[in-house]
Design an enzyme around this catalytic site. Structure first.
Site, PDB file in Angstrom:
ATOM      1  N   HIS A   1       0.822  -1.204   0.000  1.00  0.00           N
ATOM      2  CA  HIS A   1       0.000   0.000   0.000  1.00  0.00           C
ATOM      3  C   HIS A   1       0.858   1.256   0.000  1.00  0.00           C
ATOM      4  O   HIS A   1       1.899   1.319   0.665  1.00  0.00           O
ATOM      5  CB  HIS A   1      -0.907   0.032   1.228  1.00  0.00           C
ATOM      6  CG  HIS A   1      -2.136  -0.817   1.103  1.00  0.00           C
ATOM      7  ND1 HIS A   1      -3.012  -0.699   0.042  1.00  0.00           N
ATOM      8  CD2 HIS A   1      -2.649  -1.779   1.913  1.00  0.00           C
ATOM      9  CE1 HIS A   1      -4.016  -1.559   0.203  1.00  0.00           C
ATOM     10  NE2 HIS A   1      -3.808  -2.232   1.329  1.00  0.00           N
TER      11      HIS A   1
ATOM     12  N   CYS B   1      -0.172   2.436  -4.590  1.00  0.00           N
ATOM     13  CA  CYS B   1      -0.983   3.609  -4.901  1.00  0.00           C
ATOM     14  C   CYS B   1      -0.179   4.881  -4.645  1.00  0.00           C
ATOM     15  O   CYS B   1       0.719   4.910  -3.803  1.00  0.00           O
ATOM     16  CB  CYS B   1      -2.230   3.624  -4.030  1.00  0.00           C
ATOM     17  SG  CYS B   1      -3.371   2.265  -4.336  1.00  0.00           S
TER      18      CYS B   1
END
Length: 354
Positions: A156, A212
């Site tokens: 992430h 991301c």
């Protein structure tokens, strides 16, 4: 506060927990016995928003690199956040595929690759914030001209508001360690200070960030904007504050999974066999298909591969939910792999090599 001590076996810097008198090295497994000296200054310098590595013992600058450091070395991190609301499926697969590529295609010695995943049995190789920080120090320790380094992260990524004015979009990009909810994220300023700024002339670092909001995760001064036709231009991301975000003469090039305002997919639509990060899979696929001759050919191949599978990617529900959780923002647009560097270059003539 933590302090750094040199491993008694391989001289790798180790971060000693408060009050501890022994520590085991994650690289050579030697046990070092020490008496804790006074704590160094914190990572965040008082009165500023700049991250710097804490002062290191004089023995850190050892005249020769540790034996495990070859001319090629790599840190590979894959985090699936298992049994949590942020769980991903393909990140450990990404890490294993990247290690296979580096060893078999680019001849990286296995002993010079430091893997951090949740599957590791060694507690110092679990991808916590502390261990990732130490892995970054390990990567650049003793680096010299002729060395080739790789930093790969699959997991992430997020953003947080920047208040110093050194980000074009007003946000710092961040990596999320396994324990980010308790210990916090690793900010791009710290990543830049730790593995970009120290790089000397003649050394090179490739970063591969499958997360991301990863477009400028290394805070490099230049970002390559490429159209679907293949035309490109380098966008200047040097801070208006005048802060230096480049190297000490070395070369840093980063491939990332998406732009800063986008999310990256964790999917099985590309491999058709198992879950992977779309960016990691498309990068490896481009190289294996012979499309990895130049940086421009790789970036074009990656963009095409992800664009052709875009209808199956779905934007990544878990990554989108995490984005909203951490930033309070909205879900990003489709992912477009990005290329950034410490200096602009001709992407279609510069040969790709690790």
């Amino acid at each position: 506060m933590m302090m750094l001590v040199d491993c008694s076996g391989c001289r790798t810097p180790l971060q000693l927990p408060p009050g501890a008198k022994t520590i085991r090295c994650a690289v050579c497994h030697a046990v070092t016995r020490v008496a804790p000296p006074p704590a160094p200054p914190p990572y965040l310098q008082p009165g500023t928003s700049q991250y710097y590595p804490p002062p290191r013992p004089s023995s850190y600058n050892h005249p020769s690199p540790p034996p495990v450091h070859g001319r090629k070395r790599a840190v590979i991190i894959g985090i699936c956040y298992r049994n949590s609301r942020n769980e991903l499926k393909g990140c450990i697969n990404d890490a294993k595929c990247m290690r296979f590529l580096l060893v078999n295609r680019f001849k990286f010695p296995t002993e010079s690759i430091l893997m951090l995943t949740e599957e590791e049995t060694d507690p110092y190789r679990i991808p916590t914030k502390h261990n990732i920080r130490m892995a970054m120090y390990w990567l650049v320790q003793g680096v010299q001209a002729g060395d080739s380094l790789v930093f790969h992260f699959s997991g992430h990524g997020s953003q947080q508001r920047n208040y110093t004015g050194d980000e074009v979009d007003g946000y710092d990009e961040t990596l999320c360690p396994l324990d980010f909810e308790a210990q916090g994220m690793i900010v791009d300023d710290e990543i830049n200070a730790t593995i970009v700024r120290p790089l000397p002339t003649g050394a090179k670092l490739h970063a591969i960030i499958d997360a991301c909001h990863s477009g400028t995760m290394l805070d490099l001064p230049y970002l390559c904007r490429m159209e679907r036709t293949g035309r490109y231009a380098w966008e200047d991301h040097r801070p208006r504050s005048g802060a230096w975000k480049g190297t000490s003469g070395g070369e840093v090039i980063s491939f990332s999974g998406c732009d800063d305002d986008q999310t990256a997919a964790d999917t099985d639509s590309l491999s058709k066999v198992t879950s992977t990060g779309a960016m990691t899979f498309s990068l490896i696929q481009a190289i294996e298909r012979g499309q990895g001759t130049t940086y421009g050919s790789i970036l074009n191949a990656m963009k095409s591969s992800i664009r052709n599978s875009d209808s199956d990617l779905g934007g990544g529900l878990v990554t989108s939910l995490l984005t909203m959780l951490v930033t309070g923002g909205s879900i990003g647009t489709r992912q477009e792999p990005q290329l950034s560097a410490n200096e602009p270059f001709d992407v279609y003539t510069k040969p790709f090599s690790l």
